[in-house]
Structure formats: structure tokens, C-alpha cells
Design an enzyme around this catalytic site. Structure first.
Site, PDB file in Angstrom:
ATOM      1  N   GLY A  59       0.778  -1.237   0.000  1.00 26.46           N
ATOM      2  CA  GLY A  59       0.000   0.000   0.000  1.00 26.46           C
ATOM      3  C   GLY A  59       0.809   1.286   0.000  1.00 26.46           C
ATOM      4  O   GLY A  59       0.253   2.354   0.223  1.00 26.46           O
ATOM      5  N   ASP A  97      -5.551  -5.460  -5.389  1.00 26.19           N
ATOM      6  CA  ASP A  97      -4.484  -6.473  -5.295  1.00 26.19           C
ATOM      7  C   ASP A  97      -5.130  -7.821  -5.013  1.00 26.19           C
ATOM      8  O   ASP A  97      -6.227  -7.887  -4.450  1.00 26.19           O
ATOM      9  CB  ASP A  97      -3.466  -6.132  -4.192  1.00 26.19           C
ATOM     10  N   ASP A 142      -8.171 -10.816  -8.385  1.00 26.69           N
ATOM     11  CA  ASP A 142      -7.161 -11.175  -9.376  1.00 26.69           C
ATOM     12  C   ASP A 142      -7.466 -10.388 -10.655  1.00 26.69           C
ATOM     13  O   ASP A 142      -8.553 -10.529 -11.219  1.00 26.69           O
ATOM     14  CB  ASP A 142      -7.276 -12.689  -9.630  1.00 26.69           C
ATOM     15  N   ASP A 177       1.968  -1.246 -10.469  1.00 27.25           N
ATOM     16  CA  ASP A 177       3.265  -1.755 -10.001  1.00 27.25           C
ATOM     17  C   ASP A 177       3.156  -3.276  -9.932  1.00 27.25           C
ATOM     18  O   ASP A 177       3.914  -3.927  -9.242  1.00 27.25           O
ATOM     19  CB  ASP A 177       3.540  -1.155  -8.612  1.00 27.25           C
ATOM     20  N   LYS A 236       5.026  -0.488 -14.257  1.00 26.99           N
ATOM     21  CA  LYS A 236       6.327  -1.154 -14.149  1.00 26.99           C
ATOM     22  C   LYS A 236       6.433  -2.176 -15.269  1.00 26.99           C
ATOM     23  O   LYS A 236       5.490  -2.921 -15.531  1.00 26.99           O
ATOM     24  CB  LYS A 236       6.407  -1.864 -12.799  1.00 26.99           C
TER      25      LYS A 236
HETATM   26  C1  SAM Z   1       5.686  -4.836  -6.222  1.00 26.50           C
HETATM   27  S1  SAM Z   1       4.159  -5.238  -5.452  1.00 26.50           S
HETATM   28  C2  SAM Z   1       3.341  -3.686  -5.324  1.00 26.50           C
HETATM   29  C3  SAM Z   1       3.918  -2.733  -4.291  1.00 26.50           C
HETATM   30  C4  SAM Z   1       3.069  -1.493  -4.111  1.00 26.50           C
HETATM   31  N1  SAM Z   1       3.139  -0.617  -5.288  1.00 26.50           N
HETATM   32  C5  SAM Z   1       3.505  -0.664  -2.927  1.00 26.50           C
HETATM   33  O1  SAM Z   1       4.226   0.305  -3.138  1.00 26.50           O
HETATM   34  O2  SAM Z   1       3.135  -0.993  -1.788  1.00 26.50           O
HETATM   35  C6  SAM Z   1       3.269  -6.064  -6.743  1.00 26.50           C
HETATM   36  C7  SAM Z   1       1.888  -6.538  -6.364  1.00 26.50           C
HETATM   37  O3  SAM Z   1       1.212  -7.108  -7.508  1.00 26.50           O
HETATM   38  C8  SAM Z   1       0.247  -8.025  -6.979  1.00 26.50           C
HETATM   39  N2  SAM Z   1      -0.258  -8.956  -7.989  1.00 26.50           N
HETATM   40  C9  SAM Z   1       0.420  -9.915  -8.660  1.00 26.50           C
HETATM   41  N3  SAM Z   1      -0.402 -10.606  -9.466  1.00 26.50           N
HETATM   42  C10 SAM Z   1      -1.637 -10.057  -9.330  1.00 26.50           C
HETATM   43  C11 SAM Z   1      -2.915 -10.323  -9.921  1.00 26.50           C
HETATM   44  N4  SAM Z   1      -3.057 -11.306 -10.815  1.00 26.50           N
HETATM   45  N5  SAM Z   1      -3.981  -9.595  -9.544  1.00 26.50           N
HETATM   46  C12 SAM Z   1      -3.827  -8.597  -8.630  1.00 26.50           C
HETATM   47  N6  SAM Z   1      -2.654  -8.284  -8.037  1.00 26.50           N
HETATM   48  C13 SAM Z   1      -1.565  -9.007  -8.380  1.00 26.50           C
HETATM   49  C14 SAM Z   1       1.043  -8.754  -5.896  1.00 26.50           C
HETATM   50  O4  SAM Z   1       0.158  -9.364  -4.976  1.00 26.50           O
HETATM   51  C15 SAM Z   1       1.882  -7.636  -5.297  1.00 26.50           C
HETATM   52  O5  SAM Z   1       1.341  -7.167  -4.111  1.00 26.50           O
END
Ligand code: SAM
Length: 187
Positions: A45, A63, A79, A102, A140
Site C-alpha cells: 500500500g 491487489d 485477481d 506496479d 512497471k
Molecule cells: C511490487 S508489489 C506492489 C507494491 C506497491 N506498489 C507498494 O508500493 O506498496 C506487486 C503486487 O502485484 C500483486 N499482484 C500480482 N499478481 C496479481 C494479480 N493477478 N492480480 C492482482 N494483483 C496481483 C502482488 O500481490 C503484489 O502485491
């Protein structure tokens, strides 16, 4: 602990990645006061916290993992690869000034670049439905096969497109960000 993680902890932010968004926003003015923002891949977050700091008026995070409650922020646990995501977003809001992503696959060692690009492309599919004309999109991406075609597609859709690596991105990582402004597609 690296300096950005230390700083995040000291300043009460949920992750060091906040400094990537703060850097990019300072440089490219993507999110302004009163904007509505959709943040794709929000856990834990810190980008949501950054949006609050930028005084965005409406903030929605998505997320697959739950996040700790954050006052002033709406959140969908889902998802993004499931098509129900479109209805779920629409039930809350139809369009956004800025969409940021991200999103990244869970890594255990080697990064799955293909999966990562698929997720970013999916974030862009969502953005194409919900971004307001003239809106901004940030995502990203990981350098590697297939990225060029994706960037080419995006270049057609925006007035301004720039690939950049924020200071807080680890040097050895393949991660870069695509910064775009001025969504051209008419709704
Ligand atoms: C690098 S982290 C994000 C960090 C966030 N921007 C922060 O600053 O706190 C990437 C996120 O993408 C989410 N993610 C990956 N696959 C996903 C999907 N199919 N649907 C939703 N979220 C997904 C992961 O659960 C993870 O929390």
C-alpha cells in the site's frame, strides 16, 4: 537494510517502493491534487499512501492480496486476470484521471519476465477501459523479450511516453517504468 527501506520505515510508509512513485511524480507530474487514481497491484500500500500525500481526491487500489485498512482509500481484493475485475471496478467508479500499475508476479528466485509482461499488459487493458481521455498511465515493466511491441502499442495511444528507471529501483533489477501522459483514445 538498504537506505530506502530504512527511510520508509522511519517515515511510516509501507514499502520502499513509495520513493519510486514520489520520484516519478515529482519529475513527470502524473498525479495532481483532486485527481482520481486507480492503483493496480497495491499491496502493501505504499503507492496508495503516496497518492494520499499527493492529495488525490479519489483513490482505489486493487491487489490479489488483502491490505491493511487505509482511511480515505477504497480497495478491491481480486485477481486482475479474472474478467470480473471490470464489473468490480465499474461498481465503484467508471473512469480515472490517472492509472498506475506496479503489478508483478510473486518471485521465488528467478523473475518470470513473461508472466510479468502479461500482468502489465493486463493492467493496460484495464487502463484502456477506465482511463479518461487525456489521462496518465504509469506501469512497471521488466526489460526483456516482448517489451518493444508493448511499448510501440502504448506510444500510439498517448501524447507523451518515456521509459525511465527511478532512483529507488535497485540497479541490478530489470525493472523500469513506462510513464505516459495524454491518453488519446476517444471514448
Ligand atoms: C511490487 S508489489 C506492489 C507494491 C506497491 N506498489 C507498494 O508500493 O506498496 C506487486 C503486487 O502485484 C500483486 N499482484 C500480482 N499478481 C496479481 C494479480 N493477478 N492480480 C492482482 N494483483 C496481483 C502482488 O500481490 C503484489 O502485491
Amino acid at each position: 537494510m538498504d537506505p530506502f527501506s530504512k527511510k520508509a520505515r522511519a517515515e511510516g510508509y509501507r514499502a520502499r517502493s513509495i520513493y519510486k512513485l514520489k520520484y516519478l511524480n515529482k519529475k513527470y507530474k502524473l498525479i495532481k491534487q483532486h485527481d482520481s487514481v486507480l492503483d493496480i497491484g497495491s499491496f502493501p500500500g505504499s503507492w496508495l499512501q503516496a497518492c494520499k500525500d499527493f492529495r488525490a481526491e479519489f483513490i482505489l487500489g486493487i491487489d490479489i492480496k488483502p491490505i491493511k485498512n487505509m482511511p480515505g482509500v477504497r480497495f478491491i481484493q481480486a485477481d486482475i486476470e479474472n474478467d470480473k475485475i471490470f464489473e468490480k471496478i465499474k461498481a465503484i467508479k467508471n473512469s480515472f484521471d490517472v492509472i498506475i500499475s506496479d503489478v508483478a508476479p510473486k518471485t521465488t528466485g528467478n523473475l518470470d519476465k513473461e508472466k510479468s509482461l502479461d500482468l502489465t499488459k493486463r493492467a493496460y487493458e484495464i487502463a484502456k477501459v477506465f482511463l479518461k481521455p487525456d489521462g496518465n498511465f504509469l506501469a512497471k515493466i521488466f526489460q526483456g523479450g516482448g517489451v518493444e511491441d508493448f511499448v510501440r502499442e502504448i506510444k500510439n495511444d498517448f501524447e507523451f511516453v518515456k521509459l525511465t528507471k527511478p532512483l529507488a529501483s535497485k540497479k541490478r533489477s530489470y525493472e523500469i517504468y513506462i510513464v505516459t501522459k495524454g491518453f488519446k483514445i476517444e471514448k
